[in-house]
Write a protein that holds these residues in place. Sequence first.
Motif, PDB file in Angstrom:
ATOM      1  N   GLN A   7       0.826  -1.210   0.000  1.00 51.97           N
ATOM      2  CA  GLN A   7       0.000   0.000   0.000  1.00 51.97           C
ATOM      3  C   GLN A   7       0.860   1.260   0.000  1.00 51.97           C
ATOM      4  OE1 GLN A   7      -2.818  -0.259   3.162  1.00 51.97           O
ATOM      5  NE2 GLN A   7      -4.098  -1.723   2.059  1.00 51.97           N
ATOM      6  N   ALA A  14       1.683   7.185  -6.209  1.00 54.10           N
ATOM      7  CA  ALA A  14       0.612   8.129  -6.534  1.00 54.10           C
ATOM      8  C   ALA A  14       1.102   9.554  -6.293  1.00 54.10           C
ATOM      9  CB  ALA A  14      -0.614   7.860  -5.676  1.00 54.10           C
ATOM     10  N   CYS A  21       3.491  15.694 -12.295  1.00 50.92           N
ATOM     11  CA  CYS A  21       2.482  16.154 -13.225  1.00 50.92           C
ATOM     12  C   CYS A  21       2.558  17.663 -13.338  1.00 50.92           C
ATOM     13  CB  CYS A  21       1.118  15.720 -12.707  1.00 50.92           C
ATOM     14  SG  CYS A  21      -0.220  16.239 -13.719  1.00 50.92           S
TER      15      CYS A  21
ATOM     16  N   ARG C   4      -9.223  -1.375   5.776  1.00 55.58           N
ATOM     17  CA  ARG C   4      -8.198  -1.651   4.777  1.00 55.58           C
ATOM     18  C   ARG C   4      -8.766  -1.488   3.365  1.00 55.58           C
ATOM     19  NH1 ARG C   4      -5.443  -6.966   5.780  1.00 55.58           N
ATOM     20  NH2 ARG C   4      -4.567  -5.939   7.575  1.00 55.58           N
ATOM     21  N   CYS C   7      -9.162   1.974   2.494  1.00 61.44           N
ATOM     22  CA  CYS C   7      -7.847   2.546   2.228  1.00 61.44           C
ATOM     23  C   CYS C   7      -7.474   2.328   0.767  1.00 61.44           C
ATOM     24  CB  CYS C   7      -6.798   1.859   3.108  1.00 61.44           C
ATOM     25  SG  CYS C   7      -6.222   2.956   4.390  1.00 61.44           S
ATOM     26  N   PHE C   8      -7.649   1.096   0.339  1.00 55.45           N
ATOM     27  CA  PHE C   8      -7.364   0.719  -1.030  1.00 55.45           C
ATOM     28  C   PHE C   8      -8.135   1.587  -2.009  1.00 55.45           C
ATOM     29  CE2 PHE C   8      -5.349  -3.633  -1.135  1.00 55.45           C
ATOM     30  CZ  PHE C   8      -4.353  -3.204  -1.972  1.00 55.45           C
ATOM     31  N   VAL C  11      -6.758   5.045  -2.194  1.00 57.77           N
ATOM     32  CA  VAL C  11      -5.523   5.066  -2.983  1.00 57.77           C
ATOM     33  C   VAL C  11      -5.859   4.984  -4.471  1.00 57.77           C
ATOM     34  CG1 VAL C  11      -3.472   3.742  -3.575  1.00 57.77           C
ATOM     35  CG2 VAL C  11      -4.047   4.138  -1.195  1.00 57.77           C
ATOM     36  N   VAL C  14      -7.236   8.261  -5.707  1.00 56.96           N
ATOM     37  CA  VAL C  14      -6.166   9.257  -5.847  1.00 56.96           C
ATOM     38  C   VAL C  14      -5.365   8.986  -7.112  1.00 56.96           C
ATOM     39  CG1 VAL C  14      -3.995  10.056  -4.865  1.00 56.96           C
ATOM     40  CG2 VAL C  14      -5.990   9.783  -3.405  1.00 56.96           C
ATOM     41  N   LEU C  15      -5.040   7.696  -7.288  1.00 53.60           N
ATOM     42  CA  LEU C  15      -4.256   7.318  -8.463  1.00 53.60           C
ATOM     43  C   LEU C  15      -4.961   7.708  -9.753  1.00 53.60           C
ATOM     44  CD1 LEU C  15      -2.581   3.816  -8.181  1.00 53.60           C
ATOM     45  CD2 LEU C  15      -1.659   5.920  -9.135  1.00 53.60           C
ATOM     46  N   SER C  18      -5.013  11.339 -10.286  1.00 49.36           N
ATOM     47  CA  SER C  18      -3.777  11.956 -10.760  1.00 49.36           C
ATOM     48  C   SER C  18      -3.529  11.618 -12.223  1.00 49.36           C
ATOM     49  CB  SER C  18      -2.605  11.529  -9.887  1.00 49.36           C
ATOM     50  OG  SER C  18      -2.458  10.137  -9.963  1.00 49.36           O
ATOM     51  N   PHE C  19      -3.971  10.421 -12.616  1.00 50.74           N
ATOM     52  CA  PHE C  19      -3.810  10.096 -14.030  1.00 50.74           C
ATOM     53  C   PHE C  19      -4.658  11.009 -14.895  1.00 50.74           C
ATOM     54  CE2 PHE C  19      -2.045   5.772 -13.093  1.00 50.74           C
ATOM     55  CZ  PHE C  19      -0.854   6.009 -13.748  1.00 50.74           C
ATOM     56  N   GLY C  21      -5.668  13.913 -14.128  1.00 52.45           N
ATOM     57  CA  GLY C  21      -5.073  15.247 -14.063  1.00 52.45           C
ATOM     58  C   GLY C  21      -3.881  15.367 -14.989  1.00 52.45           C
ATOM     59  N   CYS C  22      -3.165  14.268 -15.128  1.00 53.22           N
ATOM     60  CA  CYS C  22      -1.960  14.312 -15.946  1.00 53.22           C
ATOM     61  C   CYS C  22      -2.266  14.143 -17.410  1.00 53.22           C
ATOM     62  CB  CYS C  22      -0.996  13.216 -15.544  1.00 53.22           C
ATOM     63  SG  CYS C  22       0.031  13.696 -14.181  1.00 53.22           S
ATOM     64  N   GLN C  24      -3.047  15.353 -20.189  1.00 55.86           N
ATOM     65  CA  GLN C  24      -3.221  16.669 -20.798  1.00 55.86           C
ATOM     66  C   GLN C  24      -2.626  16.620 -22.186  1.00 55.86           C
ATOM     67  OE1 GLN C  24      -1.193  18.640 -17.787  1.00 55.86           O
ATOM     68  NE2 GLN C  24      -3.002  19.428 -16.810  1.00 55.86           N
ATOM     69  N   ARG C  25      -3.103  17.502 -23.009  1.00 56.58           N
ATOM     70  CA  ARG C  25      -2.528  17.571 -24.341  1.00 56.58           C
ATOM     71  C   ARG C  25      -1.100  18.068 -24.220  1.00 56.58           C
ATOM     72  NH1 ARG C  25      -3.388  21.328 -26.595  1.00 56.58           N
ATOM     73  NH2 ARG C  25      -4.250  22.513 -24.876  1.00 56.58           N
TER      74      ARG C  25
END
Lengths: 427, 267, 51
Positions: A7, A14, A21, C4, C7-8, C11, C14-15, C18-19, C21-22, C24-25
């Motif tokens: 984890q 992440a 980014c 747990r 939690c997963f 995560v 978030v992952l 962020s993808f 968010g990233c 982008q052109r």
Amino acid sequence: MFRLFFQLTIISSALLVTAGCERSESPVFRFNSVEWVKQEKTHLADGEHFSEEYKTEIGTIMTALFGTPDDPKFPFFLGDEDPAHDIITIDNLRMAAGPTRVDKREPASGLYREHCAHCHGITGNGAGDTAASLEPYPRDFRLGKFKFKSTPLRSPPTDHDLTEILVNGIPGSAMPSFRTLPPEQIQSLVEYVKYLTMRGQFERFLLGELAALDGEPLIDLSLVDKPDGEEPSDDDIEEFEDQMYTVIGEGLQERIIDRWLRTERKVTKIEPAPPEFDLKHDGHSQFVQQGRELFFAKGNCMQCHGDTGVGDGQLNNFDDWTNDWIKSAEVDPEDPATYSDFSAVGALPPRPVKPRNLTRHYYRGGDHPNDLYLRLRNGIEGTPMPASTAMTSDEIWAVVAYVRAMPYLDSNKNGAAKPVNEKQVMR
Amino acid sequence: MKRVFCCTLLFVFCVSMSSVALAQDGWGNLTGQIVISGEVPENQPEDVKDNPDKAVCLVDGKIPLDDGVVVNDKNQLRDVYVMMYTGRGADTPDTYHPSYDAQKEVKLTLDNVKCRFVPKASFARPGQTLILKNSDNVGHNCRIATMEHEHNVNIVKNAASEIVLGEESDKIPGEVKCDIHQWMDAIILIRDNPYVSISDKDGKFKIENIPAGDWKFQFWHKKGGYLKTIEVKGYEPDRRGTIETTIKSGETLDLGTLSLPGEALTK
Amino acid sequence: MVIRNSCFLIVLIVLMGSFVGCYQRTVAPSLTFDQKNAETLDNEIKKMEWD
């Protein structure tokens, strides 16, 4: 234990991903790389490139004249006397530029980044974060072209035109209304749009000069700024001033700023509508009928807007912002492989410009009859929509009356719009 | 009395006309003929696609060839602009010959014939009136976009529209296009300095009544841009396709045959 | 267990975030410039007599 480790790895990766980014709109101006690639493609053989030094040179000239997104400048060549103070004030630029300030007690700043940059981009290149997903794309100011204005093509919009756009937005596009902002903030944004536009126009001009220079600098600072503090000779000074006059005096002041200064005088006069234009006038339906005939005959409107006005005529045109680069090299707008060099530096995929569906009755440039009169009288800059030069003002008013009287067709309802006024079509 | 007056008028007229043909004191002419050396680039068929107006736009029932490079059977090249250079650091005359005054009053016609602009290449002065004509039985729009000028005019079938050009001067020719028939194109130079000639069907050009003095002249073609590789006997064109000439009072400077390598027109 | 799992989930979210968010052109490269030259040029512009 293993699971915790697992984890943790995920969490840290992440975090890494987020950190790596890069925000696309950090407060720096972007270089007009699309224009650069276009100039290379039009002037050099395949695989040849202009020297990278030019990029820095252009950046240096641009920064000396216009500053940075956090610290904007404007070249008032004649000092306090400069007429450009009438169209741009540094205080207003500062209010629009810089990082967004949230503190309500301080005077505002960062308005542009707060309200506009996510669509129009920090540089005003029309390529903000959201741009690619909008139809039409947000305006790239750097070409100096505006669609909805009271002046003819090639004359920039007036402050009043830009204010109207900001206050009303552009219905039928993503461009929102900023009616809630106080007038002084609107004015500051208007001036910032002009600033970004002139800046972008000048950058394009500099890039346009590259091909003709053949390896020589645009402005050769070494003529006057000798490394060992040596005094420049008279010849050096003359040569240097010559370069300054042509590049900055002619290129920026005469070609660009002066046009913005003159534009109030270029406003198209709107002839008053004849009495029949009034809905309650006895001759109104006759007048609309005359407008309908003009729509098909002298107006030639059906050629693009379709016989029934649903906008299904000419569909394979592009606007000037796209044509500007797709016409330069052998770009096939339908084949991304032919424009990969342009996409690599941020060009948005070409999309055809659609003639308006006139049966929906939303008008991007405003729905006041005067707005429509101006669209027909002058055409719409940057798009194929032409000026109806051959029509008298009364004829234009008749067409405006007809366009406004077209039956409403909700083309979203059942597939394609039904041409309800089919029978009226005359060929 | 009236007759005498008329005769004098006629006489004055004749004198002034003849002075145009023969170079006058203080003024000179420039002539030459442009020919392509080596291979002449081939013109491709126009990209007519399935335009609904195809029928009107065909020439002798066929899709016309693009007229980017037009030569006669001797490879003499049409549509080259030979123009006094007015760009960066160039000397230009303060006054023009009076014979050019009338040029501004003439209405210049730009026609559309079988989805083609006629003429292909033209020259206009700021403030001049353009008649945008349409001899076709379909509608056109006429989009003029040069460095300094822009017009987009609707021209209905078998009709004409007039526009008055603004006061700005261009440095090089700009484009004329039709959005409805996208393969249509022409070029136009709009500038005040009248010392411009466009080579004719035999590649010939002639600029008259240039003030005596040292002037730069530039060679430009739609396909080739600045013709820096043009060969002019006794001159070395620079990277902007200009040569430095001396125009002598009362004389015609004949540049003879100028040859242009065909490759110059392929980019 | 519940903790747990959530939690997963977090995560994961978030992952994904962020993808997205990233994603982008490509954007145009930034403007590069020479600070010292920009200042020199600025001074020269101020010194020039424009008319």
